[in-house]
Design a protein around this motif. Structure first.
Motif, PDB file in Angstrom:
ATOM      1  N   LEU A 135       0.848  -1.188   0.000  1.00 17.14           N
ATOM      2  CA  LEU A 135       0.000   0.000   0.000  1.00 17.14           C
ATOM      3  C   LEU A 135       0.883   1.238   0.000  1.00 17.14           C
ATOM      4  O   LEU A 135       1.777   1.382   0.824  1.00 17.14           O
ATOM      5  CB  LEU A 135      -0.891   0.004   1.253  1.00 17.14           C
ATOM      6  CG  LEU A 135      -1.766   1.235   1.438  1.00 17.14           C
ATOM      7  CD1 LEU A 135      -2.795   1.334   0.334  1.00 17.14           C
ATOM      8  CD2 LEU A 135      -2.469   1.175   2.784  1.00 17.14           C
ATOM      9  N   GLN A 136       0.635   2.088  -0.971  1.00 18.23           N
ATOM     10  CA  GLN A 136       1.415   3.309  -1.050  1.00 18.23           C
ATOM     11  C   GLN A 136       0.467   4.489  -1.196  1.00 18.23           C
ATOM     12  O   GLN A 136      -0.268   4.575  -2.174  1.00 18.23           O
ATOM     13  CB  GLN A 136       2.303   3.215  -2.278  1.00 18.23           C
ATOM     14  CG  GLN A 136       3.628   3.891  -2.089  1.00 18.23           C
ATOM     15  CD  GLN A 136       4.540   3.546  -3.234  1.00 18.23           C
ATOM     16  OE1 GLN A 136       4.228   3.834  -4.386  1.00 18.23           O
ATOM     17  NE2 GLN A 136       5.660   2.935  -2.932  1.00 18.23           N
ATOM     18  N   ASP A 137       0.476   5.354  -0.185  1.00 19.33           N
ATOM     19  CA  ASP A 137      -0.459   6.487  -0.222  1.00 19.33           C
ATOM     20  C   ASP A 137       0.287   7.781  -0.553  1.00 19.33           C
ATOM     21  O   ASP A 137       1.507   7.760  -0.774  1.00 19.33           O
ATOM     22  CB  ASP A 137      -1.190   6.607   1.121  1.00 19.33           C
ATOM     23  CG  ASP A 137      -2.632   7.066   0.929  1.00 19.33           C
ATOM     24  OD1 ASP A 137      -2.855   7.949   0.083  1.00 19.33           O
ATOM     25  OD2 ASP A 137      -3.522   6.552   1.614  1.00 19.33           O
ATOM     26  N   VAL A 138      -0.440   8.875  -0.583  1.00 22.65           N
ATOM     27  CA  VAL A 138       0.166  10.179  -0.898  1.00 22.65           C
ATOM     28  C   VAL A 138      -0.219  11.191   0.174  1.00 22.65           C
ATOM     29  O   VAL A 138      -1.144  10.949   0.949  1.00 22.65           O
ATOM     30  CB  VAL A 138      -0.330  10.712  -2.271  1.00 22.65           C
ATOM     31  CG1 VAL A 138       0.078   9.788  -3.395  1.00 22.65           C
ATOM     32  CG2 VAL A 138      -1.828  10.946  -2.274  1.00 22.65           C
ATOM     33  N   ILE A 139       0.484  12.342   0.209  1.00 22.54           N
ATOM     34  CA  ILE A 139       0.037  13.408   1.120  1.00 22.54           C
ATOM     35  C   ILE A 139      -0.943  14.306   0.371  1.00 22.54           C
ATOM     36  O   ILE A 139      -0.758  14.580  -0.819  1.00 22.54           O
ATOM     37  CB  ILE A 139       1.186  14.270   1.697  1.00 22.54           C
ATOM     38  CG1 ILE A 139       2.147  14.746   0.600  1.00 22.54           C
ATOM     39  CG2 ILE A 139       1.899  13.559   2.795  1.00 22.54           C
ATOM     40  CD1 ILE A 139       2.980  15.933   1.037  1.00 22.54           C
ATOM     41  N   PRO A 140      -1.983  14.775   1.087  1.00 22.15           N
ATOM     42  CA  PRO A 140      -3.019  15.558   0.410  1.00 22.15           C
ATOM     43  C   PRO A 140      -2.639  17.016   0.205  1.00 22.15           C
ATOM     44  O   PRO A 140      -3.167  17.668  -0.689  1.00 22.15           O
ATOM     45  CB  PRO A 140      -4.201  15.451   1.361  1.00 22.15           C
ATOM     46  CG  PRO A 140      -3.593  15.262   2.715  1.00 22.15           C
ATOM     47  CD  PRO A 140      -2.328  14.487   2.492  1.00 22.15           C
ATOM     48  N   LEU A 141      -1.736  17.547   1.051  1.00 20.46           N
ATOM     49  CA  LEU A 141      -1.421  18.979   0.995  1.00 20.46           C
ATOM     50  C   LEU A 141       0.088  19.177   0.913  1.00 20.46           C
ATOM     51  O   LEU A 141       0.849  18.416   1.509  1.00 20.46           O
ATOM     52  CB  LEU A 141      -1.937  19.668   2.272  1.00 20.46           C
ATOM     53  CG  LEU A 141      -3.444  19.583   2.523  1.00 20.46           C
ATOM     54  CD1 LEU A 141      -3.769  19.876   3.974  1.00 20.46           C
ATOM     55  CD2 LEU A 141      -4.192  20.544   1.618  1.00 20.46           C
ATOM     56  N   SER A 142       0.505  20.196   0.189  1.00 21.93           N
ATOM     57  CA  SER A 142       1.933  20.478   0.069  1.00 21.93           C
ATOM     58  C   SER A 142       2.495  20.967   1.396  1.00 21.93           C
ATOM     59  O   SER A 142       1.817  21.668   2.149  1.00 21.93           O
ATOM     60  CB  SER A 142       2.175  21.553  -0.985  1.00 21.93           C
ATOM     61  OG  SER A 142       1.593  21.157  -2.196  1.00 21.93           O
ATOM     62  N   ILE A 143       3.751  20.602   1.651  1.00 18.68           N
ATOM     63  CA  ILE A 143       4.433  21.039   2.863  1.00 18.68           C
ATOM     64  C   ILE A 143       5.547  21.987   2.430  1.00 18.68           C
ATOM     65  O   ILE A 143       6.277  21.702   1.473  1.00 18.68           O
ATOM     66  CB  ILE A 143       5.090  19.840   3.587  1.00 18.68           C
ATOM     67  CG1 ILE A 143       4.084  18.738   3.878  1.00 18.68           C
ATOM     68  CG2 ILE A 143       5.827  20.296   4.847  1.00 18.68           C
ATOM     69  CD1 ILE A 143       3.121  19.013   4.975  1.00 18.68           C
ATOM     70  N   GLY A 144       5.655  23.109   3.135  1.00 21.44           N
ATOM     71  CA  GLY A 144       6.679  24.059   2.721  1.00 21.44           C
ATOM     72  C   GLY A 144       7.206  24.889   3.865  1.00 21.44           C
ATOM     73  O   GLY A 144       6.768  24.784   5.010  1.00 21.44           O
ATOM     74  N   ILE A 145       8.150  25.744   3.525  1.00 21.14           N
ATOM     75  CA  ILE A 145       8.811  26.573   4.503  1.00 21.14           C
ATOM     76  C   ILE A 145       8.638  28.021   4.030  1.00 21.14           C
ATOM     77  O   ILE A 145       8.580  28.275   2.833  1.00 21.14           O
ATOM     78  CB  ILE A 145      10.285  26.125   4.585  1.00 21.14           C
ATOM     79  CG1 ILE A 145      10.931  26.454   5.907  1.00 21.14           C
ATOM     80  CG2 ILE A 145      11.106  26.642   3.448  1.00 21.14           C
ATOM     81  CD1 ILE A 145      12.179  25.615   6.163  1.00 21.14           C
ATOM     82  N   GLU A 146       8.537  28.954   4.970  1.00 20.76           N
ATOM     83  CA  GLU A 146       8.297  30.342   4.559  1.00 20.76           C
ATOM     84  C   GLU A 146       9.569  30.982   4.024  1.00 20.76           C
ATOM     85  O   GLU A 146      10.620  30.909   4.657  1.00 20.76           O
ATOM     86  CB  GLU A 146       7.776  31.146   5.746  1.00 20.76           C
ATOM     87  CG  GLU A 146       7.360  32.548   5.343  1.00 20.76           C
ATOM     88  CD  GLU A 146       6.700  33.276   6.508  1.00 20.76           C
ATOM     89  OE1 GLU A 146       5.467  33.322   6.552  1.00 20.76           O
ATOM     90  OE2 GLU A 146       7.432  33.786   7.368  1.00 20.76           O
ATOM     91  N   ASN A 147       9.464  31.596   2.856  1.00 19.23           N
ATOM     92  CA  ASN A 147      10.595  32.319   2.277  1.00 19.23           C
ATOM     93  C   ASN A 147      10.579  33.765   2.730  1.00 19.23           C
ATOM     94  O   ASN A 147       9.639  34.206   3.378  1.00 19.23           O
ATOM     95  CB  ASN A 147      10.546  32.231   0.754  1.00 19.23           C
ATOM     96  CG  ASN A 147      10.934  30.837   0.286  1.00 19.23           C
ATOM     97  OD1 ASN A 147      11.590  30.093   1.015  1.00 19.23           O
ATOM     98  ND2 ASN A 147      10.498  30.480  -0.909  1.00 19.23           N
ATOM     99  N   LYS A 148      11.606  34.525   2.319  1.00 24.88           N
ATOM    100  CA  LYS A 148      11.751  35.855   2.916  1.00 24.88           C
ATOM    101  C   LYS A 148      10.575  36.794   2.676  1.00 24.88           C
ATOM    102  O   LYS A 148      10.253  37.597   3.521  1.00 24.88           O
ATOM    103  CB  LYS A 148      13.082  36.506   2.526  1.00 24.88           C
ATOM    104  CG  LYS A 148      13.325  36.578   1.064  1.00 24.88           C
ATOM    105  CD  LYS A 148      14.661  37.215   0.755  1.00 24.88           C
ATOM    106  CE  LYS A 148      14.887  37.101  -0.727  1.00 24.88           C
ATOM    107  NZ  LYS A 148      16.162  37.252  -1.238  1.00 24.88           N
TER     108      LYS A 148
END
Ligand code: ADP
Ligand code: MG
Length: 600
Positions: free
Chosen positions: A390-403
């Protein structure tokens, strides 16, 4: 020890276990295979499931439902604000965390959503234990695919409070796909679209299934769209109709709203098989009855925007998956709201009149898949589950705040999990000593529009010209979709590691431990109450049987009188103590007194 799968729904929950080579859906003590996700508090009892739901119109301020709509959300979330207006119980603001005050055993108690969900989970655990005849602790709990990190973590915390060892979490539509795949035994590769519309949430997931291998291609959805919203539309409609007809506004009358909601939900279900439904409530307000009805066409018209939104999500998810709709082999319906004819019709039309699959039970498929997954996690050594992948996915993008407060996406949505990704950060100024890292989740370009997950500071960066101070950040998402972030300051070589702080609003380890203890107290109290009420009933029975048998025996008038007065005394005593059950020792003493008299 057996493992179980629990589908913790907004409206209904379901539990299943894998046994003897197959999944069994477990019925509750009333013989039903789904249990309402309701908890109610009375003067002397805590009720969960059907018994709690029966209280919804009489004891509405202490009957809690739809708690999944609160879990992992902040109090100021617009959806929380909108929902609570229509509920019979209240929700208060505790440092921006929604909490629920109730009266129980003449005392006021304040619960957080995790605790209430834990009570539902515990009920499902008890149901499984009664059926399996063993203690159960290992469980997989399902979550909507579109749940964010906070909602997932809060659900996991609820499991812990319920005394469960959460061995994994699985997305609801993915679990349904597993149920479908295991049932159908697809030999060749098939692209399956799961359309899961329940009471509170909506998910679309596209899965490639081949044998017992499941690869999720894309997922999309809405964590606040479902049958309860359709009910609300009807409620609003009848509020305005009632106002027009009788000049009475029931918007602030919680009792009236609750009574109206119950009949609206019934009418909605009726409209799935008939074209007309009655909506009637006696003495709704101001002495006026509501005597009305609704047609299927009007119902569809009121909810048109919602229905359309589901189709938009289907389209977007197809685009994300890179699969053309012509290449979808099966469309599988899951969740109670997929019984609505209009929704089926729209889907059928969109998929060029492909036959929608109803081979799996829409109410049980999620728990079924969760139980199979739970089994695969612990042993998997069964021919039925051989080669299970079983291989699932993440529903929402994960990110870091830029300047410039923009979202710098690190892991895009629909990335296969588990996954790991490194990101290199540089200092922006000369001799910058510390760096603040802010982590977000969502699809918008600016971080302020996305969901803040947490922040941490790395200090002690050695003096260096700008861009030469360097920090590496590791993003790690496990198979349950839960995120961990670590940062390592690498210039000095003595790298420091920081795990992302629990975001505000989440329970701390200490709070969870405290709630585990509270749950244990509740459990004991429930057990005591059960024993006491059993003993009270037994004493009452005994008193009546003595009364009955008196006439069949030869007794002197004095004997009769003294027995009769004892019986009357006991019945009266039981009656006045009904509300607040008495000590076991008192009960036993009373029983002894009567027994003595009778034996003499
Ligand atoms: P959840 O998983 O969110 O708890 P379910 O899948 O159990 O939800 O679905 C519950 C929802 O389905 C409720 O809103 C209920 O009113 C709705 N529902 C159940 N049966 C029907 C029906 N025949 N027609 C329309 N809606 C229905
Ligand atoms: Mg569901």
């Amino acid at each position: 020890m057996p493992t179980i799968g629990i589908d913790l729904g907004t409206t209904n929950s379901c539990v299943a276990a894998f046994r003897n080579g197959r999944v069994e859906i477990i019925a509750n003590d009333r013989g039903n295979r789904v249990t309402p996700s309701y908890v109610s508090f009375t003067m002397d009892e805590r009720l969960v499931g059907e018994a709690a739901k029966e209280d919804v119109t009489s004891n509405y301020t202490n009957t809690l439902c739809q708690i999944k709509r609160l879990i992992g959300r902040t109090y100021d979330d617009p959806s929380v604000q909108a929902d609570t207006k229509l509920w019979g119980f209240s929700v208060i603001d505790d440092d921006n965390k929604p909490k629920i005050p109730v009266i129980h055993s003449y005392k006021s108690n304040i619960f957080c959503p995790e605790q209430i969900s834990a009570m539902v989970l515990e009920e499902m655990k008890n149901t499984a234990e009664a059926f399996l005849g063993e203690t159960v602790t290992d469980a997989v709990i399902t979550v909507p695919a579109y749940f964010n990190d906070a909602q997932r973590k809060a659900t996991r915390d609820a499991g812990e409070i319920a005394g469960l060892n959460v061995i994994g979490m699985i997305n609801e539509p993915t679990a349904a796909a597993v149920a479908y795949g295991l049932d159908r035994q697809c030999k060749s590769e098939r692209n399956v679209l799961i359309f899961d519309l329940g009471g509170g949430t909506f998910d679309v997931t596209i899965v490639e299934i081949k044998g017992r291998k499941f690869f999720v291609k894309a997922t999309g959805g809405d964590t606040h769209l479902g049958g309860e919203d359709f009910d609300n539309k009807l409620v609003e409609h009848f509020i305005s109709e009632f106002k027009q007809q009788h000049g009475e506004n029931i918007s602030d009358n919680k009792r009236a709203l609750n009574r109206l909601r119950v009949v609206c939900e019934e009418a909605k279900r009726k409209l799935s098989s008939s074209t007309q439904a009655k909506v009637q409530v006696d003495a709704l307000q101001g002495g006026y009855d509501l005597r009305s009805g609704i047609s299927r066409a009007k119902f569809e018209n009121l909810n048109f925007d919602y229905f359309k939104r589901t189709l938009d999500t289907v389209k977007n998810t197809l685009t994300d998956s890179g699969i053309e709709k012509e290449n979808i082999d099966d469309v599988v319906l899951v969740g109670g709201s997929t019984r609505i004819p209009k929704i089926r019709e729209m889907l059928e039309k969109f998929f060029d009149y492909m036959e929608l699959k109803r081979t799996i039970n829409p109410d049980e498929a999620v728990a079924y898949g969760a139980a199979a997954y739970a089994f695969s996690l612990v042993t998997g050594k069964d021919t039925v589950m051989e080669e299970f992948v079983l291989q699932d996915v993440i529903p929402l993008s994960i990110g870091i705040e830029n300047k410039s407060r923009e979202m710098g996406v690190i892991i895009p949505r629909n990335t296969t999990i588990p996954t790991k990704k490194w990101n290199n950060r540089q200092t922006l100024k000369d001799n910058q000593e510390k760096m603040i890292l802010k982590i977000f989740e969502g699809e918008r370009a600016l971080t302020k529009e996305n969901h803040f997950l947490g922040a941490f500071t790395i200090s002690g960066i050695p003096p260096a010209p700008r861009k030469e101070g360097k920090v590496r950040v590791l993003f790690e998402i496990n198979a349950s979709g839960i995120l961990h972030v670590k940062a390592i300051e690498k210039i000095t070589g003595n790298s420091s590691e920081i795990t992302i702080a629990r975001d505000k609003g989440r329970l701390s380890e200490r709070e969870i431990k405290q709630m585990v203890r509270e749950a244990e107290k509740f459990r004991q109290k429930d057990e005591e109450l059960k024993q006491r009420s059993k003993a009270m009933n037994a004493l009452e029975d005994f008193a009546y049987s003595v009364k009955d048998k008196m006439s069949q025996k030869y007794l002197t008038t004095r004997q009769k009188e003294s027995l009769m007065s004892k019986v009357t005394e006991i019945l009266h005593w039981l009656d006045i103590n009904k509300k607040e059950p008495v000590e076991m020792s008192h009960l036993e003493a009373k029983k002894k007194e009567l027994e003595q008299l009778w034996n003499d």
